[in-house]
Write a protein that holds these residues in place. Structure first.
Motif, PDB file in Angstrom:
ATOM      1  N   PRO A  73       5.020   5.479  -3.549  1.00  0.00           N
ATOM      2  CA  PRO A  73       4.434   6.258  -2.453  1.00  0.00           C
ATOM      3  C   PRO A  73       2.951   6.449  -2.744  1.00  0.00           C
ATOM      4  O   PRO A  73       2.535   6.480  -3.904  1.00  0.00           O
ATOM      5  CB  PRO A  73       5.190   7.581  -2.515  1.00  0.00           C
ATOM      6  CG  PRO A  73       5.672   7.683  -3.914  1.00  0.00           C
ATOM      7  CD  PRO A  73       5.879   6.271  -4.410  1.00  0.00           C
ATOM      8  N   ALA A  83       2.388  -1.073  -3.403  1.00  0.00           N
ATOM      9  CA  ALA A  83       3.294  -0.742  -2.299  1.00  0.00           C
ATOM     10  C   ALA A  83       4.563  -1.586  -2.367  1.00  0.00           C
ATOM     11  O   ALA A  83       5.653  -1.091  -2.070  1.00  0.00           O
ATOM     12  CB  ALA A  83       2.594  -0.944  -0.961  1.00  0.00           C
ATOM     13  N   ASP A  84       4.425  -2.843  -2.788  1.00  0.00           N
ATOM     14  CA  ASP A  84       5.602  -3.712  -2.940  1.00  0.00           C
ATOM     15  C   ASP A  84       6.573  -3.184  -3.988  1.00  0.00           C
ATOM     16  O   ASP A  84       7.760  -3.469  -3.940  1.00  0.00           O
ATOM     17  CB  ASP A  84       5.183  -5.141  -3.298  1.00  0.00           C
ATOM     18  CG  ASP A  84       4.580  -5.886  -2.126  1.00  0.00           C
ATOM     19  OD1 ASP A  84       4.725  -5.413  -0.970  1.00  0.00           O
ATOM     20  OD2 ASP A  84       3.957  -6.945  -2.365  1.00  0.00           O
ATOM     21  N   LEU A  85       6.068  -2.406  -4.939  1.00  0.00           N
ATOM     22  CA  LEU A  85       6.940  -1.777  -5.939  1.00  0.00           C
ATOM     23  C   LEU A  85       7.633  -0.538  -5.387  1.00  0.00           C
ATOM     24  O   LEU A  85       8.473   0.049  -6.042  1.00  0.00           O
ATOM     25  CB  LEU A  85       6.148  -1.372  -7.180  1.00  0.00           C
ATOM     26  CG  LEU A  85       5.685  -2.466  -8.111  1.00  0.00           C
ATOM     27  CD1 LEU A  85       4.898  -1.870  -9.274  1.00  0.00           C
ATOM     28  CD2 LEU A  85       6.855  -3.273  -8.644  1.00  0.00           C
ATOM     29  N   GLY A  86       7.230  -0.137  -4.177  1.00  0.00           N
ATOM     30  CA  GLY A  86       7.823   1.045  -3.558  1.00  0.00           C
ATOM     31  C   GLY A  86       7.142   2.339  -3.944  1.00  0.00           C
ATOM     32  O   GLY A  86       7.706   3.416  -3.755  1.00  0.00           O
TER      33      GLY A  86
END
Length: 121
Positions: free
Chosen positions: A41, A36-39
Motif C-alpha cells: 500500500p 505496487a506489484d508486490l502489493g
C-alpha cells in the motif's frame, strides 16, 4: 581487519547506498510500479522511505556512526529492493533475466559485505 581497512571498507560499501538511496527517495520513478506489484500500500511512500533508509544507512557506514546497526538496516532494505526490482525468476526474456540475475547476485554480495560489518566487534 585493521581500523583503517575497516573504515575504507565501510565507506566503499556505504557510498552506493548513500547515492542510490538518495536517488530513490528523491525520484522514485519506475520503482513505484515494482513496489505496487508486490502489493505494497502507498507504494510511492514505501519506495521513498526505503530509499531514505538506504541513504541514511549508507551515510552511517561512511561516517562510522552505528555501523553495525546501519549494516543490519541495509540488509533489511535489500530484501524488498531485490524481490521487487530484480526478480529474475519471473523474467521470460533471456537478456532481461540475465541482467536481473546479475543485479540479484550483486545485492547478495552487498548483503554479505554488510553482514561482515554487522559481525565486527
Amino acid at each position: 581487519m585493521t581500523t583503517t581497512t575497516s573504515r575504507v571498507a565501510r565507506a566503499a560499501l556505504g557510498v552506493p547506498f548513500l547515492w542510490l538511496g538518495y536517488e530513490a527517495a528523491a525520484e522514485p520513478g519506475g520503482r513505484v510500479a515494482a513496489a505496487a506489484d508486490l502489493g505494497l500500500p502507498r507504494a510511492e511512500a514505501a519506495v521513498r522511505f526505503n530509499g531514505a533508509a538506504m541513504a541514511l544507512g549508507g551515510a552511517a557506514l561512511v561516517t562510522g556512526v552505528l555501523p553495525r546497526a546501519a549494516a543490519w538496516g541495509l540488509v533489511a532494505s535489500l530484501v524488498p529492493t531485490t524481490v521487487a526490482g530484480h526478480a529474475f525468476w519471473k523474467d521470460d526474456d533471456p537478456a532481461t533475466r540475465k541482467a536481473n540475475r546479475i543485479q540479484c547476485l550483486k545485492n547478495l554480495g552487498l548483503a554479505g559485505g554488510l553482514l561482515l560489518v554487522a559481525s565486527e566487534s
